[in-house]
Scaffold this active site. Structure first.
Site, short mmCIF file in Angstrom:
data_model
loop_
_atom_site.label_atom_id
_atom_site.label_comp_id
_atom_site.label_asym_id
_atom_site.label_seq_id
_atom_site.Cartn_x
_atom_site.Cartn_y
_atom_site.Cartn_z
N GLY A 1 0.78 -1.24 0.00
CA GLY A 1 0.00 0.00 0.00
C GLY A 1 0.80 1.28 0.00
N GLU B 1 4.07 -6.92 1.39
CA GLU B 1 3.57 -7.16 0.03
C GLU B 1 3.40 -5.90 -0.79
OE1 GLU B 1 0.42 -10.73 0.84
OE2 GLU B 1 -0.25 -8.69 1.09
N PRO B 2 4.48 -5.20 -1.10
CA PRO B 2 4.33 -4.02 -1.95
C PRO B 2 4.07 -4.41 -3.40
CG PRO B 2 6.64 -4.41 -1.44
CD PRO B 2 5.87 -5.46 -0.70
N GLY B 3 3.18 -3.70 -4.05
CA GLY B 3 2.90 -3.93 -5.46
C GLY B 3 3.22 -2.68 -6.26
N ARG C 1 -7.59 3.56 -15.54
CA ARG C 1 -7.65 4.11 -14.18
C ARG C 1 -8.36 5.46 -14.08
NH1 ARG C 1 -3.60 5.28 -11.45
NH2 ARG C 1 -4.37 4.68 -9.40
N TYR D 1 -11.58 5.53 -11.61
CA TYR D 1 -11.66 6.38 -10.42
C TYR D 1 -10.97 7.73 -10.58
CZ TYR D 1 -8.11 2.68 -9.62
OH TYR D 1 -7.13 1.74 -9.78
N CYS E 1 -15.01 4.54 -27.23
CA CYS E 1 -16.32 5.15 -27.31
C CYS E 1 -16.97 5.27 -25.94
CB CYS E 1 -17.20 4.35 -28.25
SG CYS E 1 -16.51 4.28 -29.89
N TYR F 1 -0.99 -1.49 -12.35
CA TYR F 1 -2.43 -1.44 -12.60
C TYR F 1 -2.78 -0.78 -13.94
CZ TYR F 1 -2.15 -2.61 -7.67
OH TYR F 1 -1.82 -3.21 -6.48
C1 LIG Z 1 -3.28 -5.06 -3.76
C2 LIG Z 1 -2.69 -5.76 -2.61
C3 LIG Z 1 -1.39 -5.49 -2.21
C4 LIG Z 1 -0.53 -4.45 -2.88
O1 LIG Z 1 -1.00 -3.17 -2.79
P1 LIG Z 1 -0.14 -1.96 -3.39
O2 LIG Z 1 -0.94 -0.76 -3.07
O3 LIG Z 1 -0.06 -2.20 -4.86
O4 LIG Z 1 1.19 -1.99 -2.73
C5 LIG Z 1 -0.87 -6.20 -1.16
N1 LIG Z 1 -1.61 -7.14 -0.52
C6 LIG Z 1 -2.86 -7.44 -0.89
C7 LIG Z 1 -3.60 -8.49 -0.18
C8 LIG Z 1 -3.45 -6.75 -1.93
O5 LIG Z 1 -4.70 -7.04 -2.27
#
Ligand SMILES: *Cc1c(COP(=O)(O)O)cnc(C)c1O
Length: 437
Positions: free
Chosen positions: A247, A289-291, A329, A333, A360, A389
């Site tokens: 997050g 868990e960084p994404g 995106r 939102y 469209c 994303y």
């Molecule tokens: C989406 C998600 C993440 C990653 O979130 P980011 O905002 O991309 O870092 C980590 N854990 C879980 C369970 C998620 O659903």
């Protein structure tokens, strides 16, 4: 644009990423084109693993792969000693096909299907993060048949909602994700798991939101999760693993002021070490868990400018050959993006324009009311921070082709996702026999 060594303006006045002139990338690969900066991805991965190896060695960074799931990114993560979390059969199989070991995979999701749970068991994922009671019975049944035991984490809801710019602390828990700590459901579920012969309860997981800039919600999450560990310990339940989700916010426009990515990790770890000492709990293995923060700023998308349309005294639209099919995106939102003309980076930005996609849908925009030099057909338009994303949310809406992805590093470039063809697009279409005749 947030400049860095691998994202800057070169001496021709062109945007350069990973040592590659974007106008040359466009000449070679065409547009629309996703470009990912490998060095930047690796730099972020290392900044995380370095903090952890110093301050909390019993840990694993798991890349939240829904942000951008391709074989190459799993291969990069593997080489940086990251694990990954997956939320579908497709993500799991992509990770496995890139030689990620099941041991470093966590399987998430609130709606896993029986087939997906079977795949998780077949591929020996380290843990399934359960999010429903139904899933617990089903997983135990599948494991019994496979004669295997599987690790299980429980997604809990600590009552912190940090999804917006202002985080809120609630005891009312209405998210579709997680079991509430406050009302006792989470503990009940854990007890149920421990009664199952084929499931091994490993620990607890939370993910409090995305694109968060403040440190406080993360510290609060550590506080609440370790409190919960104390509660569980009192019932004789050992928590071996603590997964605190991701997050961490990234820079999309200058309104966003994220801290350095590793500062989030450092704060979390310091707080966790403090809580472990104060609450006298056994240090669990830590999973983060960084994404978005790993791939977001690493990616840009390149388009070609087409029509430039002025509604006199109202608005000027710059149309490009992409849109919500490669980046939904804004439509989803109203996400904000920073843009530039990649072939004319030194020209003065004198016009306020809206960059419109070609789909469209009147909501199909890429950037609204942004400053650009006067755009002309044929210019290369770059949208920044599209690494997360975007490709993972792309579609074939309006029968547009999902753009290819190129990885750049040190002046080299190569496809990591080859272009779709119109044959690909129609490959699975059929006309029923009774219509054919
Ligand atoms: C989406 C998600 C993440 C990653 O979130 P980011 O905002 O991309 O870092 C980590 N854990 C879980 C369970 C998620 O659903």
């Amino acid at each position: 644009m947030k400049e860095r060594e691998t994202l800057k303006v070169n001496n021709l006045g062109h945007l350069e990423i990973g040592g590659c002139d974007t106008t040359e990338l466009v000449a070679k690969y065409g547009t629309p084109l996703y470009v990912m900066d490998e060095e930047h991805i690796r730099k972020i991965c290392r900044s995380y693993t370095e903090v952890l190896s110093k301050k909390y060695p019993d840990s694993l960074v798991c890349y939240a792969s829904k942000a951008f799931s391709t074989k190459a990114i799993y291969a990069i993560c593997k080489s940086e000693s990251l694990g990954a979390d997956v939320v579908s059969a497709g993500e799991l199989l992509t990770a496995i096909s890139a030689n990620m070991s099941g041991e470093n995979l966590y399987f998430h999701g609130n709606g896993k299907t029986p087939y997906e749970l079977q795949l998780a068991v077949d591929n020996n994922v380290h843990a399934v993060v359960v999010d429903s009671e139904f899933e617990i019975d089903l997983l135990d049944f599948i494991c019994a048949h496979a004669r295997k035991k599987i690790g299980v984490m429980v997604r809990v809801n600590p009552g912190i909602d940090a999804h917006t710019h202002k985080f809120i602390q609630t005891t009312k828990v209405d998210s579709k994700f997680g079991f509430s700590i406050a009302d006792g459901t989470a503990e009940q579920i854990i007890k149920k798991i421990r009664e199952k012969n084929n499931l091994e309860f490993l620990g607890i997981h939370c993910h409090i939101g995305s694109q968060i800039f403040e440190l406080t919600p993360f510290e609060l999450a550590v506080e609440k999760m370790t409190d919960f560990i104390v509660t569980l310990n009192k019932s004789g339940i050992v928590v071996k693993e603590l997964n605190l989700g991701g997050g961490y916010g990234v820079h999309y426009t200058d309104e966003d002021r994220p801290l350095e990515p590793c500062q989030y990790v450092e704060t979390i770890v310091d707080k966790l070490n403090e809580c472990i000492a104060v609450k006298k709990i056994k240090a669990p293995r830590l999973i983060l868990e960084p994404g978005r923060s790993i791939v977001g700023e690493a990616g840009i998308t390149l388009y070609t400018v087409g029509a430039v349309k002025e509604i006199k005294d109202v608005k000027k639209y710059v149309s490009v050959n992409g849109g919500m099919f490669d980046n939904p995106r804004y439509a989803l939102y109203e996400a904000k993006y920073d843009v530039a003309l990649a072939n004319r980076m030194l020209d003065e930005k004198t016009e306020k324009v809206t960059v419109a996609g070609k789909c469209c849908e009147s909501g199909d925009m890429l950037a609204v009311d942004v400053l650009l030099p006067p755009a002309r057909p044929g210019d290369v338009l770059a949208v920044f921070t599209t690494g997360a994303y975007n490709y993972s949310m792309a579609s074939n809406y309006n029968r547009n082709l999902v753009p290819p992805v190129v990885l750049v590093n040190g002046g080299e470039s190569e496809y990591i996702v080859r272009p779709q063809s119109y044959e690909d697009l129609m490959a699975r279409d059929e006309i029923p026999s009774w219509i054919k005749k």
